[in-house]
Design a protein around this motif. Sequence first.
Motif, mmCIF file in Angstrom:
data_model
loop_
_atom_site.group_PDB
_atom_site.id
_atom_site.type_symbol
_atom_site.label_atom_id
_atom_site.label_comp_id
_atom_site.label_asym_id
_atom_site.label_seq_id
_atom_site.Cartn_x
_atom_site.Cartn_y
_atom_site.Cartn_z
ATOM 1 N N ALA A 24 -8.006 -1.870 9.625
ATOM 2 C CA ALA A 24 -6.587 -1.792 9.287
ATOM 3 C C ALA A 24 -6.083 -0.367 9.387
ATOM 4 C CB ALA A 24 -6.359 -2.314 7.870
ATOM 5 N N SER A 25 -4.852 -0.230 9.823
ATOM 6 C CA SER A 25 -4.197 1.075 9.841
ATOM 7 C C SER A 25 -2.754 0.883 9.404
ATOM 8 C CB SER A 25 -4.259 1.713 11.224
ATOM 9 O OG SER A 25 -3.628 0.895 12.180
ATOM 10 N N GLY A 26 -2.138 1.963 8.954
ATOM 11 C CA GLY A 26 -0.761 1.864 8.495
ATOM 12 C C GLY A 26 -0.676 2.138 7.003
ATOM 13 N N ARG A 27 0.000 1.245 6.279
ATOM 14 C CA ARG A 27 0.195 1.464 4.852
ATOM 15 C C ARG A 27 -1.139 1.386 4.110
ATOM 16 N NH1 ARG A 27 3.114 -2.232 1.181
ATOM 17 N NH2 ARG A 27 1.456 -1.630 -0.228
ATOM 18 N N THR A 28 -1.104 1.653 2.819
ATOM 19 C CA THR A 28 -2.314 1.755 2.018
ATOM 20 C C THR A 28 -3.098 0.446 2.017
ATOM 21 O OG1 THR A 28 -1.209 3.363 0.626
ATOM 22 C CG2 THR A 28 -3.230 2.380 -0.223
ATOM 23 N N PHE A 29 -4.253 0.490 2.634
ATOM 24 C CA PHE A 29 -5.092 -0.696 2.756
ATOM 25 C C PHE A 29 -5.586 -1.156 1.400
ATOM 26 C CE2 PHE A 29 -8.153 -3.501 4.616
ATOM 27 C CZ PHE A 29 -9.325 -3.353 3.900
ATOM 28 N N GLY A 33 -3.999 -7.430 -0.387
ATOM 29 C CA GLY A 33 -4.904 -8.562 -0.380
ATOM 30 C C GLY A 33 -5.239 -8.875 1.074
ATOM 31 N N MET A 34 -6.475 -9.221 1.342
ATOM 32 C CA MET A 34 -6.921 -9.466 2.712
ATOM 33 C C MET A 34 -7.558 -10.841 2.804
ATOM 34 S SD MET A 34 -6.056 -6.669 4.207
ATOM 35 C CE MET A 34 -6.836 -6.979 5.801
ATOM 36 N N ALA A 35 -7.450 -11.445 3.967
ATOM 37 C CA ALA A 35 -8.013 -12.780 4.143
ATOM 38 C C ALA A 35 -8.433 -13.004 5.581
ATOM 39 C CB ALA A 35 -7.001 -13.847 3.738
ATOM 40 N N TRP A 36 -9.264 -14.003 5.746
ATOM 41 C CA TRP A 36 -9.624 -14.544 7.055
ATOM 42 C C TRP A 36 -9.151 -15.995 7.117
ATOM 43 C CZ3 TRP A 36 -11.608 -11.682 10.975
ATOM 44 C CH2 TRP A 36 -12.167 -10.440 10.659
ATOM 45 N N PHE A 37 -8.519 -16.304 8.215
ATOM 46 C CA PHE A 37 -8.139 -17.672 8.541
ATOM 47 C C PHE A 37 -8.791 -18.017 9.877
ATOM 48 C CE2 PHE A 37 -4.734 -18.783 5.537
ATOM 49 C CZ PHE A 37 -4.507 -17.549 4.952
ATOM 50 N N ASP A 72 -14.166 -2.486 2.539
ATOM 51 C CA ASP A 72 -14.536 -1.083 2.388
ATOM 52 C C ASP A 72 -13.240 -0.289 2.438
ATOM 53 O OD1 ASP A 72 -15.303 1.586 2.763
ATOM 54 O OD2 ASP A 72 -17.114 1.024 3.839
ATOM 55 N N ASN A 73 -12.784 0.166 1.270
ATOM 56 C CA ASN A 73 -11.495 0.857 1.203
ATOM 57 C C ASN A 73 -11.559 2.286 1.742
ATOM 58 O OD1 ASN A 73 -10.234 -1.390 0.127
ATOM 59 N ND2 ASN A 73 -10.504 -0.729 -1.987
ATOM 60 N N VAL A 74 -12.756 2.794 1.976
ATOM 61 C CA VAL A 74 -12.882 4.111 2.617
ATOM 62 C C VAL A 74 -12.708 3.969 4.132
ATOM 63 C CG1 VAL A 74 -14.434 6.048 3.065
ATOM 64 C CG2 VAL A 74 -14.345 5.007 0.777
ATOM 65 N N LYS A 75 -13.303 2.915 4.678
ATOM 66 C CA LYS A 75 -13.205 2.673 6.120
ATOM 67 C C LYS A 75 -11.986 1.830 6.488
ATOM 68 C CE LYS A 75 -18.166 2.978 6.989
ATOM 69 N NZ LYS A 75 -19.358 2.288 7.518
ATOM 70 N N ASN A 76 -11.211 1.393 5.485
ATOM 71 C CA ASN A 76 -10.039 0.537 5.747
ATOM 72 C C ASN A 76 -10.427 -0.690 6.569
ATOM 73 O OD1 ASN A 76 -8.507 2.348 4.353
ATOM 74 N ND2 ASN A 76 -7.211 2.942 6.061
ATOM 75 N N THR A 77 -11.490 -1.327 6.164
ATOM 76 C CA THR A 77 -12.022 -2.454 6.925
ATOM 77 C C THR A 77 -12.386 -3.606 5.983
ATOM 78 O OG1 THR A 77 -12.896 -0.959 8.614
ATOM 79 C CG2 THR A 77 -13.815 -3.182 8.550
ATOM 80 N N VAL A 78 -12.116 -4.814 6.443
ATOM 81 C CA VAL A 78 -12.562 -6.013 5.745
ATOM 82 C C VAL A 78 -13.537 -6.749 6.656
ATOM 83 C CG1 VAL A 78 -10.614 -7.435 6.530
ATOM 84 C CG2 VAL A 78 -11.838 -8.054 4.448
ATOM 85 N N TYR A 79 -14.544 -7.345 6.057
ATOM 86 C CA TYR A 79 -15.615 -7.996 6.804
ATOM 87 C C TYR A 79 -15.700 -9.473 6.433
ATOM 88 C CZ TYR A 79 -17.075 -3.124 7.278
ATOM 89 O OH TYR A 79 -17.103 -1.777 7.533
ATOM 90 N N LEU A 80 -16.235 -10.247 7.353
ATOM 91 C CA LEU A 80 -16.599 -11.632 7.069
ATOM 92 C C LEU A 80 -18.014 -11.837 7.604
ATOM 93 C CD1 LEU A 80 -15.577 -14.323 5.858
ATOM 94 C CD2 LEU A 80 -15.057 -15.023 8.198
ATOM 95 N N TYR A 93 -10.762 -16.737 14.860
ATOM 96 C CA TYR A 93 -10.694 -16.211 13.501
ATOM 97 C C TYR A 93 -9.688 -15.065 13.454
ATOM 98 C CZ TYR A 93 -14.592 -19.044 12.004
ATOM 99 O OH TYR A 93 -15.396 -20.111 11.660
ATOM 100 N N TYR A 94 -8.804 -15.136 12.448
ATOM 101 C CA TYR A 94 -7.749 -14.144 12.275
ATOM 102 C C TYR A 94 -7.895 -13.433 10.937
ATOM 103 C CZ TYR A 94 -5.322 -16.594 16.066
ATOM 104 O OH TYR A 94 -4.986 -17.155 17.270
ATOM 105 N N CYS A 95 -7.638 -12.150 10.967
ATOM 106 C CA CYS A 95 -7.557 -11.338 9.771
ATOM 107 C C CYS A 95 -6.078 -11.234 9.371
ATOM 108 C CB CYS A 95 -8.121 -9.961 10.106
ATOM 109 S SG CYS A 95 -7.939 -8.716 8.854
ATOM 110 N N ALA A 96 -5.804 -11.199 8.059
ATOM 111 C CA ALA A 96 -4.428 -11.123 7.594
ATOM 112 C C ALA A 96 -4.346 -10.211 6.371
ATOM 113 C CB ALA A 96 -3.903 -12.511 7.252
ATOM 114 N N ALA A 97 -3.171 -9.582 6.201
ATOM 115 C CA ALA A 97 -2.953 -8.658 5.086
ATOM 116 C C ALA A 97 -1.723 -9.063 4.282
ATOM 117 C CB ALA A 97 -2.777 -7.226 5.607
ATOM 118 N N ASP A 98 -1.891 -9.038 2.961
ATOM 119 C CA ASP A 98 -0.822 -9.366 2.016
ATOM 120 C C ASP A 98 -0.478 -8.100 1.237
ATOM 121 O OD1 ASP A 98 -0.881 -11.324 -1.086
ATOM 122 O OD2 ASP A 98 0.723 -10.187 -0.113
ATOM 123 N N PRO A 99 0.671 -7.478 1.503
ATOM 124 C CA PRO A 99 1.011 -6.205 0.841
ATOM 125 C C PRO A 99 1.143 -6.309 -0.670
ATOM 126 C CG PRO A 99 2.404 -6.576 2.756
ATOM 127 C CD PRO A 99 1.667 -7.855 2.502
#
Length: 123
Positions: A24-29, A33-37, A72-80, A93-99
Amino acid sequence: QVQLVESGGGLVQAGGSLRLSCAASGRTFSTCGMAWFRQFPGKEREFVAAINWIGSTFYADSVKGRFTISRDNVKNTVYLQMNRLKPEDTAVYYCAADPTGRGGSYPEEYDYWGQGTQVTVSS
């Protein structure tokens, strides 16, 4: 704005494992909230797993005990992490972000989406 880029999809035999990543890049990761669909051909997107901003997780019944979502909030990454894969897990598989940070199970709760990554499980 949040930009999401998934990686890690591919072809695997039934019973195998894959780990998907979403950078993820942009606003504060860390406050998202993050999800996989996932989406099967001709079907609506289906919830797989979510992790809220404080790290609480929840899963669809179909993947509980096999898949693990983490962040991982240091790497701005979510894993599945996907273990004991089945042919019926084959999907995009899609990653999604909920501000808001809540990270629910409905697609309409998410404002930002990645481009998707194909996961194919052969029998």
